[in-house]
Enzyme design. Structure first.
Site, mmCIF file in Angstrom:
data_model
loop_
_atom_site.group_PDB
_atom_site.id
_atom_site.type_symbol
_atom_site.label_atom_id
_atom_site.label_comp_id
_atom_site.label_asym_id
_atom_site.label_seq_id
_atom_site.Cartn_x
_atom_site.Cartn_y
_atom_site.Cartn_z
ATOM 1 N N LYS A 179 0.865 -1.194 0.000
ATOM 2 C CA LYS A 179 0.000 0.000 0.000
ATOM 3 C C LYS A 179 0.890 1.228 0.000
ATOM 4 O O LYS A 179 1.659 1.459 0.927
ATOM 5 C CB LYS A 179 -0.924 0.042 1.221
ATOM 6 C CG LYS A 179 -1.965 1.161 1.027
ATOM 7 C CD LYS A 179 -2.609 1.653 2.283
ATOM 8 C CE LYS A 179 -1.821 2.649 3.050
ATOM 9 N NZ LYS A 179 -1.601 3.957 2.372
ATOM 10 N N GLU A 254 9.867 -0.525 10.798
ATOM 11 C CA GLU A 254 10.806 0.592 10.606
ATOM 12 C C GLU A 254 10.075 1.865 11.000
ATOM 13 O O GLU A 254 9.265 2.381 10.230
ATOM 14 C CB GLU A 254 11.235 0.661 9.134
ATOM 15 C CG GLU A 254 12.095 -0.489 8.662
ATOM 16 C CD GLU A 254 13.551 -0.351 9.109
ATOM 17 O OE1 GLU A 254 13.902 0.629 9.794
ATOM 18 O OE2 GLU A 254 14.324 -1.256 8.786
ATOM 19 N N CYS A 288 13.507 9.713 8.398
ATOM 20 C CA CYS A 288 13.401 9.074 9.721
ATOM 21 C C CYS A 288 14.688 9.191 10.514
ATOM 22 O O CYS A 288 14.675 9.348 11.732
ATOM 23 C CB CYS A 288 13.010 7.615 9.549
ATOM 24 S SG CYS A 288 14.108 6.742 8.423
ATOM 25 N N GLU A 385 9.275 13.577 17.766
ATOM 26 C CA GLU A 385 9.773 13.669 16.389
ATOM 27 C C GLU A 385 9.056 14.809 15.657
ATOM 28 O O GLU A 385 7.840 14.834 15.601
ATOM 29 C CB GLU A 385 9.514 12.343 15.662
ATOM 30 C CG GLU A 385 10.108 12.291 14.273
ATOM 31 C CD GLU A 385 9.793 10.986 13.536
ATOM 32 O OE1 GLU A 385 8.676 10.452 13.700
ATOM 33 O OE2 GLU A 385 10.667 10.522 12.773
#
Ligand code: NAD
Length: 481
Positions: A179, A254, A288, A385
């Site tokens: 996806k 991840e 990331c 983050e």
């Protein structure tokens, strides 16, 4: 610039391009202009069913598994060749769809081709063991595929992040339903096109685009998947893991990061400033493993901050298509979230050394490169983050304190050390809790070096030889002769 982009993109299921089951479409926006550039067919749970069924048929046919591994590898090289031939088209797409610079768009294709070549080259080198059991018995192990691998990809680097998981799955004999991210789906459709041109068997790769809470959730909870690769945020990752737990499906996770660059007093400041600047402002910090925290010895704090402010202010911010250094954030939602976190930082007493807000009076989602000083480790801006171009700076006095600060968040994706002292570099690297540590160069490494998280940044590894082991399960065969 976007005039040549196809107006409507279908999903790729069972080797065919198809509309969504409901006929609905998702609008794709150019984050640099706020304008719609295309529409994609919206995949809903019924389309997920179709894609998983196609992947199941391809897996059960054993078409990949019975191929000579070297031929599977060659197939990946063929995909790379077809993809590389579309470099300019994909670079333009990545610019318009994702806000990348043109140079970065081209790099994404080259990087993806590297993944395909690297794992293609490993297809015939993944060997089992023969285990001696004495007379009359023969025993060996096989790296068996899981079956149908469900893969979910984030918006920031869909092509290389998606393709690296797909090629690991294919060279080990799995089939895939991927996806793509609803905010930047187009480049992975070009990857599907390259797979079709390279003769990847129908149904071995299925690429669909739908919303996360709908198609994504349906995919990871599907009764007929055998494996999950999720790349995205920790919060979404937790919901994926809850779905996986219901059927005990193995996962590669991840997730996000808040990675610290530890700069000791003896570091080469010019080199460090350039490396950290790239580490935080490349792709507007939407990476990331961005260098999002600077943990710096107090004696060089002011000097290094001044150099980083100069680096920030030298960067042009604007559309990648116009050759600017730093492009937009992916959406107004991300920009608003990042600005709100910046406000929280100011409210908690942090100081803005540069940036701190959006670029005014423009339609795109542009944020200025930002540096916060006077940051304490317990502040939200030091723990959460941003996934944007915001660097927070925290001083330290002793190496032990640097380690405590660097390891003091829930994340553990990447970390860096800057020093001329090899012993101190090793001492620091040894104590940093992170999946990868960069010494004297942020992102030192490559396709060949294993990458992944510790703590809430996830588990399992992508990249490097280790990645392949996340796509196979050891099967032992013992034979009484
Ligand atoms: P996100 O978690 O919002 O979305 C990631 C993907 O998950 C998207 O495709 C989304 O549609 C899908 N999704 C959303 N809800 C879902 C659900 N309930 N079930 C299944 N799928 C669902 O993340 P994002 O904003 O696209 O990406 C940014 C995040 O990804 C950051 O945290 C970043 O650090 C992380 N990231 C990690 C890596 C890595 O390799 N560790 C690489 C890139 C990005």
């Amino acid at each position: 610039m976007t005039g040549n982009i196809k107006a409507y993109w279908q999903n790729f299921i069972g080797g065919e391009w198809v509309d969504g089951a409901t006929g609905e479409r998702i609008a794709v926006e150019n984050p640099a202009t706020g304008e719609q550039i295309a529409e994609v067919a919206r995949a809903v749970p019924a389309d997920v069913d179709g894609a998983v069924a196609a992947a199941r048929r391809a897996f059960d046919s054993r078409v990949l598994w019975e191929m000579r591994p070297g031929d599977r590898g060659q197939m990946m090289l063929d995909v790379a060749r077809h993809l590389t031939a579309m470099t300019e088209e994909i670079a333009v797409l990545e610019c318009a769809d994702n806000g990348k610079t043109l140079a970065n768009g081209r790099n994404e294709v080259a990087l993806t081709a590297r993944y395909l070549a690297y794992y293609g080259g490993m297809a015939d080198k993944l060997e089992g063991r023969q285990i001696p059991l004495g007379g009359g018995l023969l025993d060996y192990t096989v790296h068996a595929p899981f079956g149908v691998s469900a893969q979910i990809v984030p918006f920031n680097g869909p092509l290389p992040v998606g393709a690296r998981s797909v090629c690991c799955a294919l060279v080990t004999g799995n089939t895939v339903v991927l996806k793509s991210p609803e905010d930047s789906p187009l480049s992975l459709f070009k990857f599907a096109e390259a797979c079709a041109k390279a003769g990847v068997p129908k149904g071995a790769v299925n690429i669909i685009c739908g919303y996360g809470e709908d198609a994504g959730a349906a995919l990871v909870a599907h009764h007929d998947i055998d494996h999950i690769v999720f790349t995205g945020s920790v919060e979404t990752g937790k919901s994926v893991l809850r779905a996986a737990a219901e059927r005990v499906v193995p996962c590669v996770m991840e997730l996000g990061g808040k990675s610290a660059a530890v700069v000791h007093a003896d570091a080469d400041l010019d080199r460090t400033a350039k490396s950290v600047a790239r580490g935080i402002w490349f792709h507007a910090g939407q990476i990331c493993s961005a260098a999002s925290r600077l943990v710096v010895h107090r004696s060089i704090h002011d000097d290094l901050v001044a150099r980083l402010v100069a680096e920030a202010e030298a960067r042009s911010v604007g559309p990648g298509a116009e050759g600017c250094d730093m492009g937009p954030l992916i959406s107004e939602g991300q920009l608003a979230r990042i600005e709100a976190l910046c406000r929280a930082g100011r409210d908690e007493g942090a100081k803005v050394a540069t940036g701190g807000s959006r670029v005014p009076d423009c339609k795109g989602h542009f944020m200025r490169p930002t540096i916060f000083t006077a940051v304490r480790p317990e502040m939200r801006i030091a723990r959460e983050e941003f996934f944007g171009p915001v660097l927070v700076v925290i001083p330290f006095d002793t190496p032990e304190e640097a380690i405590a600060i660097a390891n003091g968040t829930d994340y553990g994706l990447a970390a860096g050390v800057f020093t001329r002292d090899l012993k101190l570099a090793h001492w620091t690297a040894d104590r940093l809790i992170a999946g990868q540590v960069y010494v004297n160069e942020w992102w030192a490494g490559g396709v060949e070096t294993p990458f992944g998280g510790t703590k809430r940044s996830g588990y399992g590894r992508e990249k490097g030889q280790e990645a392949l082991l996340g796509y196979v399960q050891t099967k032992n065969v013992g034979i009484r002769l």
